[in-house]
Design an enzyme around this catalytic site. Structure first.
Site, PDB file in Angstrom:
ATOM      1  N   HIS A  75      -1.710   1.855  -1.106  1.00  0.00           N
ATOM      2  CA  HIS A  75      -1.157   1.489   0.194  1.00  0.00           C
ATOM      3  C   HIS A  75       0.031   2.347   0.606  1.00  0.00           C
ATOM      4  O   HIS A  75       0.682   2.089   1.617  1.00  0.00           O
ATOM      5  CB  HIS A  75      -0.766   0.000   0.169  1.00  0.00           C
ATOM      6  CG  HIS A  75      -0.903  -0.653   1.501  1.00  0.00           C
ATOM      7  ND1 HIS A  75       0.175  -1.039   2.252  1.00  0.00           N
ATOM      8  CD2 HIS A  75      -2.007  -0.966   2.226  1.00  0.00           C
ATOM      9  CE1 HIS A  75      -0.244  -1.578   3.379  1.00  0.00           C
ATOM     10  NE2 HIS A  75      -1.568  -1.541   3.382  1.00  0.00           N
ATOM     11  N   LYS A  77       2.186   5.420   2.174  1.00  0.00           N
ATOM     12  CA  LYS A  77       2.081   6.184   3.422  1.00  0.00           C
ATOM     13  C   LYS A  77       3.177   7.237   3.392  1.00  0.00           C
ATOM     14  O   LYS A  77       4.233   7.074   3.995  1.00  0.00           O
ATOM     15  CB  LYS A  77       2.212   5.264   4.622  1.00  0.00           C
ATOM     16  CG  LYS A  77       1.083   4.255   4.727  1.00  0.00           C
ATOM     17  CD  LYS A  77       1.491   3.083   5.597  1.00  0.00           C
ATOM     18  CE  LYS A  77       0.466   1.992   5.543  1.00  0.00           C
ATOM     19  NZ  LYS A  77       0.540   1.187   4.327  1.00  0.00           N
ATOM     20  N   ASP A  82       5.777  21.246   0.507  1.00  0.00           N
ATOM     21  CA  ASP A  82       6.386  22.252  -0.360  1.00  0.00           C
ATOM     22  C   ASP A  82       7.360  21.658  -1.385  1.00  0.00           C
ATOM     23  O   ASP A  82       8.317  22.329  -1.785  1.00  0.00           O
ATOM     24  CB  ASP A  82       7.101  23.324   0.478  1.00  0.00           C
ATOM     25  CG  ASP A  82       6.153  24.089   1.386  1.00  0.00           C
ATOM     26  OD1 ASP A  82       4.964  24.201   1.038  1.00  0.00           O
ATOM     27  OD2 ASP A  82       6.599  24.576   2.444  1.00  0.00           O
TER      28      ASP A  82
END
Length: 132
Positions: A75, A77, A82
């Site tokens: 879940h 996000k 880099d």
């Protein structure tokens, strides 16, 4: 603004997002992959068959996609550019999130914040399995 951060990637993009179905964001990720930026994606296994899922499109073009092991959701996000820039919040990569939802996103290059997310991504990458 998120698209400009993805476009800025020179060496890597690590993505841990529950759902990726927004074509515009997927297009930018694919463009970076095609110029040699290493892209790794972790999504929830249930999203492999979700309407509009970009998982198969990514895999078809050579992007490595991993999914979680049920019964728990992947879940997160967040994405890391880099190993230096973190974007995290409530934002799933869906058209609804872009056009309608109330979402939050924090963008930072503070090493004290970015490094734990890099470590979490690495841990998840080892714990998850390649998508179908």
């Amino acid at each position: 603004q998120l698209l400009s951060h993805i476009k800025s990637a020179r060496k890597s993009i690590d993505i841990a997002v529950y759902c990726i179905s927004c074509f515009e964001i997927a297009d930018v990720v694919l463009q970076r992959h095609k110029v040699g930026v290493r892209v790794r994606v972790i999504t929830d296994q249930s999203m492999e068959i979700a309407f509009g899922s970009q998982n198969h499109r990514f895999m078809k073009d050579g992007i490595r996609v991993h999914t979680n092991k049920p019964p728990f959701l992947m879940h997160h996000k967040f994405f890391i550019i880099d190993d230096e820039l973190l974007c995290s919040g409530s934002f799933n990569w869906t058209s609804q999130a872009v056009t309608g939802n109330n979402e939050s996103v924090i963008i930072t290059n503070d090493p004290w914040t970015v490094e734990p997310f890099c470590a979490e991504f690495q841990k998840l990458w080892q714990e998850t399995k390649p998508g179908n």
